[in-house]
Design an enzyme around this catalytic site. Structure first.
Site: not given
Ligand code: GUN
Length: 280
Positions: A49, A93, A116
């Protein structure tokens, strides 16, 4: 033979669009990424990211916290980032280490920085058809369908999995586009009787070899959201690609399918947040 949906190429296109869209902004979009603990997979995702942010010319602010971090400390950081004007998006995350209250943490993020789309306010807005943000993975799937001119209206869309991150919002987006949606989950008996009816089959379960050729209708569109490791340690999805591919009309590979799209849609959400914050 199915058309292979190239998530990697489409993700590059979406990111280029996001980068272009930010060019006229007075201030670069900024993403705060919070990673608690040392989950190896989470670390890989977070690095990806941050790389995307750099590629798009956006800023990323990394907050790596030890696994022993307390709830109050984490909430205090989120409160600080909520008030930080350089931060347009906040991403915590998941999963969080045991002992931390995930719901309370997601609730603490300012909805206009919730890139998100996990905050209950944003989930509600999504479900009523007036979204602030689109959840990244389901939005990535919709972008793929659009790019390959795959119609959704009137189609039977079968979603495997009911997680808050993928299954539930995926169903909501397909419904918004007038698909007829069936959501299957661990308590669904005779899964194949549902999957065989699917014009569009989206699998987001996380089980190697879950979807086999006998479960797929001739000409179906097959989207594999999962990211598993098989017995040899190789990345793979839920779908047995080799046997399903000849039966499908379109299919996504793993890796190189939905994964890159999730990250690209995050950049799109970050740009949208930055535009709103800067009144553009
Ligand atoms: N863990 C697995 N997929 C995601 C996601 O798309 N966003 C976040 N914040 N954590 C995750």
């Amino acid at each position: 033979m199915a058309v292979r949906i190239d998530g990697k190429a489409l993700a590059a296109k979406v990111k280029a669009r996001a980068a272009e869209g930010a060019k006229d902004l007075p201030r670069k979009p900024g993403l705060a990424v919070i990673l608690v603990g040392d989950n190896q997979a989470s670390r890989v995702y977070v690095t990806g990211k941050e790389k995307d942010c750099t590629e798009c010319g956006f800023l990323s602010f990394e907050h790596k916290l030890p696994a022993e971090t307390g709830q109050e400390e984490l909430l205090a950081l989120i409160d600080r980032l909520n008030r930080d004007e350089a931060v347009d998006g906040i991403l915590v995350q998941l999963p969080l280490p045991k002992g931390l209250d995930e719901d309370q943490v997601l609730n603490a993020i300012r909805p206009d920085k919730d890139v998100d789309c996990f905050h209950p306010f944003n989930v509600g807005r999504l479900v009523i058809g007036d979204p602030v943000f689109l959840p990244c993975t389901p939005a990535g799937v919709m972008e793929m369908l659009k790019e390959y001119d795959i119609p959704v209206a009137g189609k039977h869309c079968v979603v495997l999995g009911r997680s808050n991150i993928v299954g539930k919002p995926m169903g909501a987006l397909l419904l918004q586009q007038s698909g007829t949606v069936t959501t299957c989950h661990s308590r669904t008996p005779d899964l194949a009787s549902f999957t065989r009816q699917a014009d569009i089959l989206v699998s987001a379960v996380g089980r190697v070899g879950l979807v086999t050729a006998d479960m797929v209708k001739e000409g179906a569109v097959v989207i594999d959201v999962a990211m598993n490791r098989n017995a040899e340690g190789k990345l793979c999805g839920d779908v047995d690609y080799a046997s399903v591919e000849p039966k499908a009309s379109y299919i996504t590979p793993v890796p190189g399918g939905v994964g890159p799209m999730t990250r690209a849609m995050l950049m799109e959400n970050l740009l949208a947040a930055a535009r709103r914050h800067q009144g553009c």
